[in-house]
Design a protein around this motif. Structure first.
Motif, PDB file in Angstrom:
ATOM      1  N   LEU A  63      41.984  36.990  40.232  1.00  0.00           N
ATOM      2  CA  LEU A  63      42.936  38.074  40.507  1.00  0.00           C
ATOM      3  C   LEU A  63      42.446  39.008  41.611  1.00  0.00           C
ATOM      4  CD1 LEU A  63      44.010  38.981  36.865  1.00  0.00           C
ATOM      5  CD2 LEU A  63      45.429  37.917  38.631  1.00  0.00           C
ATOM      6  N   LEU A  64      41.215  38.794  42.086  1.00  0.00           N
ATOM      7  CA  LEU A  64      40.698  39.613  43.174  1.00  0.00           C
ATOM      8  C   LEU A  64      41.598  39.556  44.400  1.00  0.00           C
ATOM      9  CD1 LEU A  64      38.446  41.307  44.479  1.00  0.00           C
ATOM     10  CD2 LEU A  64      37.228  39.167  44.952  1.00  0.00           C
ATOM     11  N   HIS A  65      42.134  38.377  44.705  1.00  0.00           N
ATOM     12  CA  HIS A  65      42.994  38.293  45.897  1.00  0.00           C
ATOM     13  C   HIS A  65      44.313  39.034  45.690  1.00  0.00           C
ATOM     14  CE1 HIS A  65      45.135  34.989  43.776  1.00  0.00           C
ATOM     15  NE2 HIS A  65      46.133  35.251  44.612  1.00  0.00           N
ATOM     16  N   VAL A  66      44.773  39.119  44.444  1.00  0.00           N
ATOM     17  CA  VAL A  66      46.002  39.878  44.163  1.00  0.00           C
ATOM     18  C   VAL A  66      45.739  41.372  44.335  1.00  0.00           C
ATOM     19  CG1 VAL A  66      47.748  40.414  42.434  1.00  0.00           C
ATOM     20  CG2 VAL A  66      46.799  38.090  42.579  1.00  0.00           C
ATOM     21  N   ALA A  67      44.641  41.845  43.755  1.00  0.00           N
ATOM     22  CA  ALA A  67      44.300  43.265  43.880  1.00  0.00           C
ATOM     23  C   ALA A  67      44.077  43.655  45.335  1.00  0.00           C
ATOM     24  CB  ALA A  67      43.046  43.568  43.054  1.00  0.00           C
TER      25      ALA A  67
ATOM     26  N   LYS B 265      33.290  50.734  43.408  1.00  0.00           N
ATOM     27  CA  LYS B 265      33.958  51.901  43.989  1.00  0.00           C
ATOM     28  C   LYS B 265      35.367  51.489  44.378  1.00  0.00           C
ATOM     29  CE  LYS B 265      29.575  53.612  45.885  1.00  0.00           C
ATOM     30  NZ  LYS B 265      28.837  53.985  47.126  1.00  0.00           N
ATOM     31  N   PRO B 266      36.313  52.425  44.344  1.00  0.00           N
ATOM     32  CA  PRO B 266      37.715  52.068  44.575  1.00  0.00           C
ATOM     33  C   PRO B 266      38.039  51.887  46.065  1.00  0.00           C
ATOM     34  CG  PRO B 266      37.564  54.397  44.090  1.00  0.00           C
ATOM     35  CD  PRO B 266      36.178  53.843  43.918  1.00  0.00           C
ATOM     36  N   ASN B 267      37.409  50.892  46.692  1.00  0.00           N
ATOM     37  CA  ASN B 267      37.773  50.523  48.055  1.00  0.00           C
ATOM     38  C   ASN B 267      37.627  49.011  48.197  1.00  0.00           C
ATOM     39  OD1 ASN B 267      34.998  49.836  49.131  1.00  0.00           O
ATOM     40  ND2 ASN B 267      34.639  52.017  48.663  1.00  0.00           N
ATOM     41  N   ARG B 268      38.187  48.467  49.250  1.00  0.00           N
ATOM     42  CA  ARG B 268      38.250  47.009  49.409  1.00  0.00           C
ATOM     43  C   ARG B 268      36.862  46.371  49.457  1.00  0.00           C
ATOM     44  NH1 ARG B 268      42.005  43.300  51.550  1.00  0.00           N
ATOM     45  NH2 ARG B 268      41.044  41.484  52.543  1.00  0.00           N
ATOM     46  N   HIS B 269      35.983  46.915  50.271  1.00  0.00           N
ATOM     47  CA  HIS B 269      34.662  46.315  50.421  1.00  0.00           C
ATOM     48  C   HIS B 269      33.909  46.296  49.092  1.00  0.00           C
ATOM     49  CE1 HIS B 269      30.733  45.328  52.063  1.00  0.00           C
ATOM     50  NE2 HIS B 269      30.243  46.350  51.384  1.00  0.00           N
ATOM     51  N   SER B 270      33.881  47.414  48.394  1.00  0.00           N
ATOM     52  CA  SER B 270      33.159  47.489  47.136  1.00  0.00           C
ATOM     53  C   SER B 270      33.785  46.588  46.080  1.00  0.00           C
ATOM     54  CB  SER B 270      33.117  48.933  46.627  1.00  0.00           C
ATOM     55  OG  SER B 270      32.485  48.998  45.361  1.00  0.00           O
ATOM     56  N   MET B 271      35.098  46.531  46.034  1.00  0.00           N
ATOM     57  CA  MET B 271      35.775  45.700  45.041  1.00  0.00           C
ATOM     58  C   MET B 271      35.375  44.231  45.220  1.00  0.00           C
ATOM     59  SD  MET B 271      39.859  45.366  44.278  1.00  0.00           S
ATOM     60  CE  MET B 271      40.181  44.512  45.833  1.00  0.00           C
ATOM     61  N   ILE B 272      35.372  43.770  46.461  1.00  0.00           N
ATOM     62  CA  ILE B 272      34.993  42.382  46.721  1.00  0.00           C
ATOM     63  C   ILE B 272      33.504  42.169  46.447  1.00  0.00           C
ATOM     64  CG2 ILE B 272      34.752  40.640  48.531  1.00  0.00           C
ATOM     65  CD1 ILE B 272      37.338  41.744  49.763  1.00  0.00           C
ATOM     66  N   GLU B 273      32.664  43.087  46.915  1.00  0.00           N
ATOM     67  CA  GLU B 273      31.222  42.969  46.729  1.00  0.00           C
ATOM     68  C   GLU B 273      30.852  42.884  45.259  1.00  0.00           C
ATOM     69  OE1 GLU B 273      27.230  45.405  48.112  1.00  0.00           O
ATOM     70  OE2 GLU B 273      28.955  46.532  47.358  1.00  0.00           O
ATOM     71  N   THR B 274      31.421  43.743  44.439  1.00  0.00           N
ATOM     72  CA  THR B 274      31.051  43.762  43.024  1.00  0.00           C
ATOM     73  C   THR B 274      31.568  42.536  42.281  1.00  0.00           C
ATOM     74  OG1 THR B 274      32.949  45.235  42.626  1.00  0.00           O
ATOM     75  CG2 THR B 274      30.791  46.262  42.836  1.00  0.00           C
TER      76      THR B 274
ATOM     77  N   ALA C   7      39.633  25.746  42.046  1.00  0.00           N
ATOM     78  CA  ALA C   7      40.888  26.290  42.569  1.00  0.00           C
ATOM     79  C   ALA C   7      40.770  27.787  42.837  1.00  0.00           C
ATOM     80  CB  ALA C   7      42.016  26.015  41.577  1.00  0.00           C
ATOM     81  N   THR C   8      40.024  28.484  41.982  1.00  0.00           N
ATOM     82  CA  THR C   8      39.840  29.928  42.155  1.00  0.00           C
ATOM     83  C   THR C   8      39.064  30.227  43.431  1.00  0.00           C
ATOM     84  OG1 THR C   8      39.921  30.277  39.764  1.00  0.00           O
ATOM     85  CG2 THR C   8      38.881  32.002  41.087  1.00  0.00           C
TER      86      THR C   8
ATOM     87  N   LYS D   3      38.765  31.879  49.181  1.00  0.00           N
ATOM     88  CA  LYS D   3      38.353  31.558  50.548  1.00  0.00           C
ATOM     89  C   LYS D   3      39.536  31.609  51.501  1.00  0.00           C
ATOM     90  CE  LYS D   3      36.018  28.054  53.341  1.00  0.00           C
ATOM     91  NZ  LYS D   3      35.305  26.751  53.315  1.00  0.00           N
ATOM     92  N   GLU D   4      40.647  31.051  51.052  1.00  0.00           N
ATOM     93  CA  GLU D   4      41.850  31.000  51.901  1.00  0.00           C
ATOM     94  C   GLU D   4      42.416  32.382  52.178  1.00  0.00           C
ATOM     95  OE1 GLU D   4      46.498  29.593  51.389  1.00  0.00           O
ATOM     96  OE2 GLU D   4      44.933  28.543  50.251  1.00  0.00           O
TER      97      GLU D   4
END
Length: 268
Positions: free
Chosen positions: A149-153, A211-220, A250-251, A256-257
């Motif tokens: 769900l990371l790509h959805v968020a 932290k509530p930003n894109r970089h941190s969300m992906i990193e964590t 698939a996830t 990646k895509e």
């Protein structure tokens, strides 16, 4: 009022009530692991189980220990009553019939009174808990689902909810670590220190805070995936469970895509 005084007050208020067969300390007080911060867990055995009449008897007993500021009467579990008094003594009671004591053993209880000799009929200890393969597989699939769900968020820029996603990943990692140690007497949520090893604690504290930003969300998300999935794969082998390879692949493909991120670990 101290916990010991509260327990004695409750005994005095319930010991002679008709229909109450026994009262036991359970939880940390029952197994001898209580500390200054422990709540008071009890098991009451009655002829009729968790009726309104016995719930009212219990409320009157607890009220003798202090003003009740929280009272949950069989709210989440049909036999469980939770109470907190004004000086924050936490008192939880399970009310059972005599034939419902099968989940208890002598080494998990301390007798406060036992008119019917129920304690003597309990096993001294319960068999070691077998790993729950079905539950473990569900947890693995749930971890992968939340990771996916990371790509959805990210697509919706839902960074606040992305932080909540990391919270769920962390809980699943903690569950896995506890299963690795097979620690007995798990207790409540605030007993983690005694359930995991120092190395496991170092792992948890090394993970980046969300932290509530894109970089941190992906990193964590990636950091938790790197910590969880290789360990969970090993656990699956140990338990003889088929890993959900297609779901995991698939996830990572969709991540990646859509986010241009790679799997942060190597498959053995």
């Amino acid at each position: 009022m101290t916990p010991a005084e509260a327990i004695q007050t409750i005994v005095e208020a319930t010991e002679k009530v008709e229909g109450i067969r026994a009262l036991f300390l359970s939880g940390s007080y029952g197994n001898g692991m209580a500390d200054a911060h422990s709540d008071i867990d009890l098991v009451m055995v009655t002829d009729e189980g968790a009726t309104d009449a016995f719930a009212e008897v219990w409320r009157r007993a607890v009220s003798r220990t202090g003003e009740i500021v929280l009272w949950w009467d069989r709210t989440n579990i049909p036999v469980l009553i939770n109470a907190i008094t004004d000086d924050w003594i936490r008192i939880d009671l399970i009310i059972l019939k005599p034939d419902q004591m099968g989940a208890h053993s002598q080494d998990t209880l301390k007798v406060l009174f036992d008119h019917a000799g129920i304690f003597d009929g309990l096993p001294k200890t319960l068999p070691d808990r077998e790993p729950d393969a079905r539950k473990f597989l569900y947890q693995v699939e749930e971890f992968i689902r939340i990771l996916g769900l990371l790509h959805v968020a990210a697509g919706r820029e839902e960074y606040i909810n992305g932080v909540l996603g990391v919270f769920h990943l962390r809980n699943l990692l903690v569950e896995l670590l506890i299963e690795e140690t097979a620690a007995p007497n798990r207790g409540g949520i605030l007993h983690l220190n005694r359930l995991i090893s120092d190395a496991q604690k170092e792992l948890l504290t090394s993970l980046p805070p969300p932290k509530p930003n894109r970089h941190s969300m992906i990193e964590t998300h990636l950091a938790y995936a790197e910590a969880y999935i290789p360990r969970a794969r090993k656990r699956a082998v140990d338990l003889g469970i088929d890993w959900p390879e297609r779901f995991e692949a698939a996830t990572w493909n969709v991540l990646k895509e859509r986010l241009s991120i790679e799997r942060p670990y190597q498959l053995e």
